[in-house]
Scaffold this motif. Structure first.
Motif, short mmCIF file in Angstrom:
data_model
loop_
_atom_site.label_atom_id
_atom_site.label_comp_id
_atom_site.label_asym_id
_atom_site.label_seq_id
_atom_site.Cartn_x
_atom_site.Cartn_y
_atom_site.Cartn_z
N CYS A 10 48.44 -33.20 61.32
CA CYS A 10 47.90 -34.53 61.05
C CYS A 10 48.94 -35.58 61.45
O CYS A 10 50.09 -35.52 61.02
CB CYS A 10 47.57 -34.67 59.56
SG CYS A 10 47.01 -36.35 59.14
N GLY A 14 43.16 -38.21 58.43
CA GLY A 14 43.88 -38.68 59.61
C GLY A 14 43.52 -37.89 60.87
O GLY A 14 42.84 -36.87 60.81
N LEU A 57 44.05 -35.47 64.03
CA LEU A 57 44.79 -34.22 64.20
C LEU A 57 45.27 -34.07 65.64
O LEU A 57 44.63 -34.55 66.57
CB LEU A 57 43.90 -33.03 63.83
CG LEU A 57 43.50 -32.95 62.37
CD1 LEU A 57 42.49 -31.81 62.17
CD2 LEU A 57 44.71 -32.75 61.47
N LYS A 71 48.93 -38.54 60.50
CA LYS A 71 49.11 -39.50 59.41
C LYS A 71 49.97 -38.92 58.29
O LYS A 71 51.00 -39.50 57.92
CB LYS A 71 47.73 -39.92 58.87
CG LYS A 71 47.71 -41.13 57.98
CD LYS A 71 46.26 -41.59 57.82
CE LYS A 71 46.06 -42.51 56.65
NZ LYS A 71 44.61 -42.65 56.36
N VAL A 112 39.11 -33.68 61.64
CA VAL A 112 40.09 -34.62 61.08
C VAL A 112 40.79 -33.93 59.91
O VAL A 112 40.34 -32.89 59.43
CB VAL A 112 39.44 -35.95 60.59
CG1 VAL A 112 38.88 -36.74 61.76
CG2 VAL A 112 38.39 -35.69 59.53
N CYS A 113 41.90 -34.51 59.46
CA CYS A 113 42.72 -33.90 58.41
C CYS A 113 41.89 -33.71 57.13
O CYS A 113 41.37 -34.69 56.58
CB CYS A 113 43.93 -34.78 58.12
SG CYS A 113 44.95 -34.15 56.77
#
Ligand code: AN7
Length: 393
Positions: free
Chosen positions: A9, A30, A32, A11, A24-25
């Motif tokens: 991730c 977040g 990936l 983020k 997405v995470c």
């Protein structure tokens, strides 16, 4: 499948086992990024060059899958100046750079036994999704902003058998639809650039530039949802990590004045985009107000000591016309690269710099974008001959 990778991730930094359905995470939502668990061994330009020029030439640096391929990548690098080249992505099977990502993501989806795929699109993604899904024996659904998709792109989606959903709203609303409806439960596999495997294929654009002319000083490209700029930077970083290059280019991201959430923000020194709900530009491909890949793009622009530039619709059409006069036919969004370059030349970009402009899509995608002058008319062979003789003198 995908054991050679993990997903990180961008983020929160958490890592996950790589799985095609993890988009997405799961922790923070977040973006990936696929990262190799072990450094790929034995890669070299000599090895790559034993294979046909194109995306799969670099297969050690891509998911190990059975490719669903139509010969994507391997596009011409057209020299248009002493130190200036156009990477002509219009030569891809469906006429845009999207095919680089689609061959990878659709190959993965096929191995994961996916039956249906979906995307939101300003046009080119839908054309590519429809074609690659058909080739893989899958159904495709494309969600499009009504009346804002160029004719050629819509025609491709129809030809390749996509189910077309039109929405009253910009691309960003179409993407909201895809994020809500896709997933394991519906069985609909999302193929937008939020899908990290799309960008994994698109990074080969960087490999091909270096393969042909080494590392340029600048790579200039249009920015919409900001996937491609992120992918290209990932490609350069991987080459450096693997010792395939020892210097890095700078990136120049170009946006249209009416759809410039990233360029405006960076020019003002902000750390987040200035989103808009009403993007507008003649370059409908990049008519995007809330680019999802912005965190990756901001990182790419900062790490590369990159710059952004904003171009008007008038400047885009003028650049398209100038390229046309050089024999290079591109759609308006792609002409933004050249328009941006012309504005940056003599400022950030020096005439001594080696520059590659990414021309992301073919001119035929959007034949309604430019004006057609009145043709010379003749009602007989003799009249046509006489008129042409007169004009040729
Ligand atoms: C010709 O097809 O977003 O910054 O849905 O078609 O990676 O989004 C197209 C984007 C540039 C911007 N040039 O790339 C879609 C779509 C052309 C494009 C872009 C697009 P990103």
């Amino acid at each position: 499948m995908l054991g050679e990778y993990e997903l990180r991730c961008v983020k929160c930094g958490r890592t996950y086992r790589a799985d095609p359905w993890t988009i997405v995470c799961p922790h923070c939502g977040g973006l990936l990024e696929p990262v190799f668990r072990r450094k790929p061994l034995g890669v070299s330009w000599a090895l790559f060059r034993t294979r046909k020029f194109g995306v799969w030439r670099y297969k050690e640096l891509l998911p190990r899958v059975r490719p669903i391929s139509m010969g994507e990548g391997g596009t011409p690098l057209i020299k248009i100046g002493e130190r200036l080249w156009v990477k002509y992505e219009g030569s891809n099977p469906t006429g845009s750079f999207k095919d680089r990502g689609m061959t990878v993501a659709v190959s993965l989806a096929k191995e994961a036994n996916v039956k249906s795929v979906i995307c939101a699109s300003t046009g080119n993604t839908s054309a590519s999704v429809a074609a690659y899904a058909s080739r893989a024996g899958m159904r495709s659904f494309v969600v499009l902003p009504r009346k804002k998709v160029a004719r050629g792109k819509l025609a491709q989606a129809v030809l390749h058998g996509a189910t077309i959903v039109e929405i009253d709203g910009p691309f960003d609303a179409a993407l909201d639809v895809v994020m809500k409806v896709s997933g394991r439960e519906s069985g609909l596999y999302p193929l937008n650039s939020i899908n990290p495997w799309r960008l994994e294929g698109q990074k080969t654009l960087a490999f091909e530039i270096v393969d042909e002319i080494g590392v340029p000083d600048w790579v200039v490209l249009p920015v919409g949802n900001a996937g491609n700029i992120s992918a290209i930077w990932k490609g350069f970083k991987e080459m450096r990590e693997l010792g395939l290059i020892d210097k890095m280019p700078r990136l120049a991201g170009i946006q249209a004045a009416g759809a410039s959430p990233i360029a405006r923000a960076l020019k003002e020194g902000l750390s987040e985009p200035i989103f808009t709900d009403n993007p507008e530009t003649v370059a409908t491909a990049i008519r995007i107000g809330r680019p999802v890949n912005w965190p990756k793009a901001f990182k790419a622009l900062s790490e590369s000591r990159g710059v952004v530039e904003i171009v008007t619709d008038g400047e885009i059409l003028e650049a398209q016309r100038k390229l046309g006069k050089m024999g290079v036919g591109v759609e308006p969004a792609s002409a933004a690269s050249y328009a941006g370059y012309l504005k940056l030349l003599g400022r950030e970009i020096s005439p001594d710099d080696r520059v590659v402009l990414v021309a992301t899509g073919h001119a035929l995608k959007d034949p309604d974008a430019f004006p057609f002058p009145e043709p010379v008319r003749a009602s007989s062979v003799d009249e046509a001959v006489e008129k042409i003789r007169g004009l040729a003198l």
